[in-house]
Design an enzyme around this catalytic site. Structure first.
Site, PDB file in Angstrom:
ATOM      1  N   LYS A 151       0.638  -1.605  -0.117  1.00 31.20           N
ATOM      2  CA  LYS A 151       0.300  -0.484   0.116  1.00 31.20           C
ATOM      3  C   LYS A 151       1.028   1.072  -0.208  1.00 31.20           C
ATOM      4  CE  LYS A 151      -2.224  -0.710   3.542  1.00 31.20           C
ATOM      5  NZ  LYS A 151      -1.470  -2.161   4.018  1.00 31.20           N
ATOM      6  N   ARG A 164      12.017  -1.055  10.422  1.00 28.17           N
ATOM      7  CA  ARG A 164      10.626  -0.145  11.155  1.00 28.17           C
ATOM      8  C   ARG A 164      10.687  -0.787  11.939  1.00 28.17           C
ATOM      9  NH1 ARG A 164       5.462   1.030   7.840  1.00 28.17           N
ATOM     10  NH2 ARG A 164       4.950  -0.120   9.557  1.00 28.17           N
ATOM     11  N   ARG A 220       0.234  -7.880  13.764  1.00 28.90           N
ATOM     12  CA  ARG A 220      -0.662  -7.090  12.703  1.00 28.90           C
ATOM     13  C   ARG A 220      -1.498  -7.556  11.716  1.00 28.90           C
ATOM     14  NH1 ARG A 220       3.961  -4.605  10.810  1.00 28.90           N
ATOM     15  NH2 ARG A 220       3.471  -3.064   9.093  1.00 28.90           N
TER      16      ARG A 220
END
Ligand code: AMP
Length: 223
Positions: free
Chosen positions: A13, A160, A171
């Site tokens: 995305k 990250r 997640r």
């Protein structure tokens, strides 16, 4: 055109939204990027959000919604936008419709990037992000020219904190439970397009641009 990109973490995305926004000449709005900026800047919102983000959990709706409402008060969104990372549950989807209705806007198109779990884990565990401009790289699939240095702005790259394998699995669980129903929300409105997003990033971008053109053949796409 007002477009929202949907899909699990690692579906691409962020990468696709940035490139699509450049090609359409509209802003890219990423709630993940806005939250990370608040964390880096040490704002109160960033301090509250960080503990959720580090664990791979969703940040409470009211915090994210407030932040997004402020973003939509800026005039640049009137020429169209690509929204990435929001909505992440059906309550946020309804909230978004409310935020947009103020200035008379609505979502024209939701694009669901369909990706298998194996590809997701492989993509996220190798993902590298520029500390300055936010460009995405991959240690294996899309390495920078110089090790851990951004090709575009020469700033250092980092991994990250939530791209560690255990947090990735969390997640994905959160996505399947809370975010997947958002797909049906847009399908019921008749504005959902699905596409297979396991392939190479540029090929996926071409497919998204084809969908956008089919939706609105007057849309101008930069080379
Ligand atoms: P992303 O960069 O979109 O993968 O988002 C990174 C993290 O930011 C997520 O795992 C959440 O902790 C938080 N986040 C981003 N967008 C939202 C949202 N719409 N609602 C709640 N939390 C969010």
């Amino acid at each position: 055109m007002n477009i929202v990109l949907l899909g699990p973490p690692g579906a691409g995305k962020g990468t696709q939204s940035k490139r699509l926004a450049e090609r359409l000449g509209v802003p890219h709005i990423s709630t993940g990027d806005l939250l990370r900026k608040n964390v880096t800047d040490g704002t109160e919102l960033g301090r509250e959000a960080k503990s959720y983000m580090d664990k791979g959990l969703l940040v409470p709706d009211d915090l994210v919604t407030r932040m997004l409402t402020n973003r939509f008060e800026q005039k640049d969104v009137r020429k169209g936008f690509i929204l990435d990372g929001y909505p992440r549950n059906t309550a946020q989807a309804a909230t978004l419709d409310g935020i947009l209705s103020g200035p008379g806007l609505s979502i024209d198109m939701a694009v669901y990037l369909d990706t298998c779990e194996e590809v997701i884990v492989q993509r996220l565990s190798g993902r590298l992000v520029c500390s300055k401009c936010g460009a995405n790289y991959h240690a294996v699939n899309m390495p920078p020219k110089k090790t851990m240095i951004c090709d575009s702005c020469s700033a250092p790259l980092y991994q990250r904190a939530d791209d560690k394998e255990e947090t990735i699995r969390r997640r994905l669980e959160v996505y399947n439970k809370e975010s997947a129903p958002v797909i049906d929300y847009y399908a019921e409105k008749g504005i959902l397009s699905r596409l297979a997003a396991d392939g190479e990033a540029l090929a996926v971008l071409d497919k998204i641009i084809d969908l956008v053109r089919k939706n609105d053949d007057s849309v101008k796409v930069k080379k």
